[in-house]
Design an enzyme around this catalytic site. Sequence first.
Site, PDB file in Angstrom:
ATOM      1  N   ASP A  32     -66.507 -72.853  -1.191  1.00 46.54           N
ATOM      2  CA  ASP A  32     -66.150 -73.085  -2.663  1.00 46.54           C
ATOM      3  C   ASP A  32     -67.212 -73.703  -3.270  1.00 46.54           C
ATOM      4  OD1 ASP A  32     -67.132 -75.484  -1.504  1.00 46.54           O
ATOM      5  OD2 ASP A  32     -64.918 -76.304  -1.553  1.00 46.54           O
ATOM      6  N   ASP A 143     -62.330 -75.552   9.148  1.00 46.15           N
ATOM      7  CA  ASP A 143     -62.160 -74.574   7.990  1.00 46.15           C
ATOM      8  C   ASP A 143     -63.905 -73.938   7.948  1.00 46.15           C
ATOM      9  OD1 ASP A 143     -61.166 -73.027   5.763  1.00 46.15           O
ATOM     10  OD2 ASP A 143     -61.442 -74.846   4.271  1.00 46.15           O
TER      11      ASP A 143
END
Length: 232
Positions: A32, A143
């Site tokens: 991100d 993640d």
Amino acid sequence: MLSIKQLALLALATGLASVDAQSTGKTTRYWDCCKGSCGWSGKASVNQPINSCDKSDNPLANMAAKNGCESGGTAYMCTNQSPWAVNDSLAYGFAAVKLAGGTESSWCCACYELTFTSGPVNGKKMIVQATNTGGDLGQNHFDLAMPGGGVGLYNACTNQWGAPPNGWGAQYGGISSKSQCDAFPEKLKAGCNWRFDWFGGADNPDVTFKQVTCPKAITDKSGCIRNGENPT
């Protein structure tokens, strides 16, 4: 027939029980471009927070710089926190983490050896350092940070690199083919290609995991070492 409890006691008595027990977990993927949550002082007992970078990928001296995911923020994820292959069966990298029974203070900048138990990476290992967490993560959830893995809840990639409004590819999961890596910024291409080369394009493989001493090759990139640990 012996019960499970009796079998466990027998294993202990005969020395057959593993002293290196592993827990089971799950993985997803993301990138991100945001400053990692372990980039703030006071999160854990460490020498310093993880390194963050400016918009041009230069390391920031100001550890308190505002997250690039927020309006006016200037701190982003450094591109050297992309994954890389050590050899055909081992890779290093970074991850957003949430572990059962723990908090960020217990896992920030700790390293975990993941053994993949499904998909094209079944049997391969990856050592990751926890540099982030996420409100949408489950328990024992890693993640994995990989360029093109999907921005998820937050997106600083558009601001930093001019990525599409929802990041490269799908918001969750990211791009779907290696050829799409060709359009990435040069510094992110190797990490993007890693997903389709060493990682075999695996889609959220399951893992077993255990905490390990961080390799120096990882902490040299993040700058963060847990107090009392001696990376090797």
